[in-house]
Design a protein around this motif. Structure first.
Motif, mmCIF file in Angstrom:
data_model
loop_
_atom_site.group_PDB
_atom_site.id
_atom_site.type_symbol
_atom_site.label_atom_id
_atom_site.label_comp_id
_atom_site.label_asym_id
_atom_site.label_seq_id
_atom_site.Cartn_x
_atom_site.Cartn_y
_atom_site.Cartn_z
ATOM 1 N N MET A 54 0.847 -1.185 0.000
ATOM 2 C CA MET A 54 0.000 0.000 0.000
ATOM 3 C C MET A 54 0.887 1.241 0.000
ATOM 4 S SD MET A 54 -3.057 -0.846 2.697
ATOM 5 C CE MET A 54 -4.210 -2.205 2.410
ATOM 6 N N GLY A 55 0.354 2.327 -0.559
ATOM 7 C CA GLY A 55 1.104 3.575 -0.581
ATOM 8 C C GLY A 55 1.955 3.765 -1.816
ATOM 9 N N TRP A 56 1.943 2.777 -2.733
ATOM 10 C CA TRP A 56 2.666 2.893 -3.994
ATOM 11 C C TRP A 56 1.721 3.406 -5.077
ATOM 12 C CZ3 TRP A 56 7.012 -0.886 -5.574
ATOM 13 C CH2 TRP A 56 7.867 -1.143 -4.481
ATOM 14 N N GLN A 57 2.242 3.558 -6.282
ATOM 15 C CA GLN A 57 1.439 3.807 -7.472
ATOM 16 C C GLN A 57 1.856 2.823 -8.550
ATOM 17 O OE1 GLN A 57 1.754 7.942 -8.620
ATOM 18 N NE2 GLN A 57 0.208 8.568 -7.138
ATOM 19 N N ALA A 58 0.957 2.581 -9.508
ATOM 20 C CA ALA A 58 1.261 1.659 -10.602
ATOM 21 C C ALA A 58 0.563 2.125 -11.865
ATOM 22 C CB ALA A 58 0.818 0.241 -10.247
ATOM 23 N N THR A 59 1.285 2.116 -12.967
ATOM 24 C CA THR A 59 0.745 2.475 -14.266
ATOM 25 C C THR A 59 1.276 1.491 -15.294
ATOM 26 O OG1 THR A 59 2.588 3.981 -14.720
ATOM 27 C CG2 THR A 59 0.636 4.928 -13.673
ATOM 28 N N GLU A 60 0.801 1.612 -16.521
ATOM 29 C CA GLU A 60 1.311 0.757 -17.587
ATOM 30 C C GLU A 60 1.077 1.397 -18.932
ATOM 31 O OE1 GLU A 60 -0.955 -2.976 -18.265
ATOM 32 O OE2 GLU A 60 -2.205 -2.267 -16.618
ATOM 33 N N ASP A 61 1.888 0.970 -19.893
ATOM 34 C CA ASP A 61 1.662 1.343 -21.278
ATOM 35 C C ASP A 61 1.582 0.053 -22.081
ATOM 36 O OD1 ASP A 61 4.316 0.504 -21.634
ATOM 37 O OD2 ASP A 61 5.107 2.538 -21.499
ATOM 38 N N GLY A 62 1.750 0.113 -23.381
ATOM 39 C CA GLY A 62 1.584 -1.079 -24.194
ATOM 40 C C GLY A 62 2.693 -2.100 -24.060
ATOM 41 N N GLU A 63 3.801 -1.732 -23.405
ATOM 42 C CA GLU A 63 4.958 -2.623 -23.365
ATOM 43 C C GLU A 63 5.374 -3.064 -21.971
ATOM 44 O OE1 GLU A 63 8.077 -0.552 -25.329
ATOM 45 O OE2 GLU A 63 7.199 -0.760 -27.322
ATOM 46 N N ARG A 64 4.900 -2.391 -20.925
ATOM 47 C CA ARG A 64 5.426 -2.680 -19.594
ATOM 48 C C ARG A 64 4.463 -2.229 -18.515
ATOM 49 N NH1 ARG A 64 9.783 2.339 -18.933
ATOM 50 N NH2 ARG A 64 8.247 3.964 -19.343
ATOM 51 N N GLY A 65 4.633 -2.811 -17.339
ATOM 52 C CA GLY A 65 3.966 -2.342 -16.149
ATOM 53 C C GLY A 65 4.986 -1.689 -15.247
ATOM 54 N N VAL A 66 4.605 -0.598 -14.600
ATOM 55 C CA VAL A 66 5.524 0.164 -13.762
ATOM 56 C C VAL A 66 4.889 0.415 -12.407
ATOM 57 C CG1 VAL A 66 6.855 2.296 -13.543
ATOM 58 C CG2 VAL A 66 6.444 1.326 -15.813
ATOM 59 N N ALA A 67 5.653 0.221 -11.331
ATOM 60 C CA ALA A 67 5.182 0.521 -9.980
ATOM 61 C C ALA A 67 6.306 1.210 -9.224
ATOM 62 C CB ALA A 67 4.750 -0.755 -9.258
ATOM 63 N N TYR A 68 5.932 2.081 -8.281
ATOM 64 C CA TYR A 68 6.954 2.840 -7.576
ATOM 65 C C TYR A 68 6.389 3.441 -6.300
ATOM 66 C CZ TYR A 68 4.437 6.141 -10.572
ATOM 67 O OH TYR A 68 3.453 6.823 -11.250
ATOM 68 N N THR A 69 7.286 3.718 -5.355
ATOM 69 C CA THR A 69 6.889 4.454 -4.163
ATOM 70 C C THR A 69 6.565 5.887 -4.580
ATOM 71 O OG1 THR A 69 9.218 4.952 -3.745
ATOM 72 C CG2 THR A 69 8.290 3.034 -2.612
ATOM 73 N N LEU A 70 5.802 6.595 -3.752
ATOM 74 C CA LEU A 70 5.380 7.945 -4.138
ATOM 75 C C LEU A 70 6.563 8.886 -4.338
ATOM 76 C CD1 LEU A 70 2.177 8.516 -1.989
ATOM 77 C CD2 LEU A 70 2.386 7.657 -4.315
ATOM 78 N N ASP A 71 7.662 8.655 -3.614
ATOM 79 C CA ASP A 71 8.853 9.481 -3.823
ATOM 80 C C ASP A 71 9.753 8.921 -4.916
ATOM 81 O OD1 ASP A 71 9.951 7.252 -2.612
ATOM 82 O OD2 ASP A 71 10.644 8.297 -0.815
ATOM 83 N N LYS A 72 9.326 7.818 -5.535
ATOM 84 C CA LYS A 72 10.045 7.163 -6.637
ATOM 85 C C LYS A 72 11.439 6.676 -6.234
ATOM 86 C CE LYS A 72 7.372 9.452 -10.234
ATOM 87 N NZ LYS A 72 7.386 10.211 -11.491
ATOM 88 N N ARG A 73 11.651 6.526 -4.947
ATOM 89 C CA ARG A 73 12.925 5.999 -4.463
ATOM 90 C C ARG A 73 13.107 4.541 -4.873
ATOM 91 N NH1 ARG A 73 11.653 5.747 0.160
ATOM 92 N NH2 ARG A 73 12.004 3.601 0.792
ATOM 93 N N ILE A 74 11.998 3.785 -4.859
ATOM 94 C CA ILE A 74 11.996 2.386 -5.280
ATOM 95 C C ILE A 74 11.115 2.277 -6.510
ATOM 96 C CG2 ILE A 74 11.430 0.016 -4.629
ATOM 97 C CD1 ILE A 74 11.816 0.838 -1.709
ATOM 98 N N ARG A 75 11.635 1.661 -7.558
ATOM 99 C CA ARG A 75 10.873 1.543 -8.808
ATOM 100 C C ARG A 75 10.938 0.110 -9.339
ATOM 101 N NH1 ARG A 75 13.726 6.393 -9.364
ATOM 102 N NH2 ARG A 75 15.247 5.544 -10.813
ATOM 103 N N LEU A 76 9.802 -0.353 -9.818
ATOM 104 C CA LEU A 76 9.671 -1.717 -10.336
ATOM 105 C C LEU A 76 9.116 -1.667 -11.747
ATOM 106 C CD1 LEU A 76 9.532 -4.887 -9.361
ATOM 107 C CD2 LEU A 76 7.081 -4.414 -9.285
ATOM 108 N N ILE A 77 9.692 -2.457 -12.653
ATOM 109 C CA ILE A 77 9.180 -2.557 -14.025
ATOM 110 C C ILE A 77 9.021 -4.032 -14.367
ATOM 111 C CG2 ILE A 77 9.533 -1.922 -16.440
ATOM 112 C CD1 ILE A 77 11.424 0.261 -15.530
ATOM 113 N N VAL A 78 7.919 -4.367 -15.018
ATOM 114 C CA VAL A 78 7.655 -5.732 -15.461
ATOM 115 C C VAL A 78 7.523 -5.716 -16.981
ATOM 116 C CG1 VAL A 78 6.203 -7.773 -15.213
ATOM 117 C CG2 VAL A 78 6.407 -6.159 -13.314
ATOM 118 N N TRP A 79 8.304 -6.557 -17.640
ATOM 119 C CA TRP A 79 8.342 -6.602 -19.101
ATOM 120 C C TRP A 79 8.099 -8.038 -19.588
ATOM 121 C CZ3 TRP A 79 11.029 -1.914 -20.895
ATOM 122 C CH2 TRP A 79 11.762 -1.251 -19.897
ATOM 123 N N ARG A 80 7.684 -8.168 -20.842
ATOM 124 C CA ARG A 80 7.736 -9.437 -21.569
ATOM 125 C C ARG A 80 8.989 -9.420 -22.431
ATOM 126 N NH1 ARG A 80 4.006 -13.942 -20.968
ATOM 127 N NH2 ARG A 80 2.418 -13.091 -19.590
#
Length: 219
Positions: free
Chosen positions: A88-114
């Motif tokens: 909880m407390g993160w954000q998550a978005t996506e476009d046509g190629e990847r999913g992206v999640a991150y802390t609100l300060d963007k200190r930690i960032r996660l990307i999921v790709w095929r």
């Protein structure tokens, strides 16, 4: 390029997470989603920017459920057909190629790709891990990269001394790549990339374990 269990200490992470690596698996080390988030009942996943630099359009990721007890939110990245539990407390978005999640300060960032290994010019997940590690070291002098195969058949690449990005207040950073080959088709896979400040590298590795242990992939 690939490390045996006996040489796992080459991952220069000054935390107890190294103990987990000697067994060839990722381990949260007792940490939970509560250790990485903010108890906001999932509200952060429905607010914030919907675009990134360069005009790339992103959409909010679909929330499938909220687990107040574990302070986690289950989301689905439709673009890559992957479901994740995130703090909880993160954000998550996506476009046509990847999913992206991150802390609100963007200190930690996660990307999921095929990943299509043939399209990337490599044979399989192992070749991809070795090639990417070598390429990063060649392109960015000073970056250290180590790759190893884990017990479940996935491949972990650790990049250390990665320069901070434009949105980072401190640097350098440590980045983890976890490459998961399709069990039915070794020519494709899913890549999970997690970047954290270097002083949080140990916790970052435990967070990667926590997220991927709760991940569902529609192959």
């Amino acid at each position: 390029m690939f490390l045996s269990g006996a040489t796992a200490a080459a991952f220069a992470l000054s935390t107890g997470s190294l103990e987990a690596q000697t067994t060839g698996r990722l381990d949260p080390g007792g940490l939970t989603f509560r250790d990485f988030g903010v108890p906001d009942n999932g509200s952060s996943f429905t607010r914030g920017e919907q675009s990134i630099g360069g005009g790339t359009t992103q959409t909010f990721t679909r929330v499938l459920g909220i687990d107040p007890a574990s302070q986690a939110v289950r989301l689905r990245f439709d673009s890559v057909k992957v479901e994740l539990l995130l703090p909880m407390g993160w954000q998550a978005t996506e476009d046509g190629e990847r999913g992206v999640a991150y802390t609100l300060d963007k200190r930690i960032r996660l990307i999921v790709w095929r990943v299509d290994f043939a399209y990337e010019g490599v044979r399989d997940a192992e070749h991809y891990a070795a090639t990417k590690a070598g390429s990063m070291k060649a392109r960015r002098p000073g970056v250290q990269a180590q790759a190893r195969k884990l017990r479940d058949g996935s491949f972990l690449v650790v990049y250390e001394n990665v320069p901070k990005g434009p949105s980072d207040s401190t640097g350098p950073r440590t980045v983890f790549d976890l490459i998961l080959p399709d069990p039915r088709n070794p020519k494709v896979g899913v890549l999970v990339t997690l970047g954290v400040p270097t002083n949080e590298a140990g916790r970052g590795l435990q967070l990667l374990a926590l997220i991927t242990q709760n991940m569902r992939i529609n192959w």
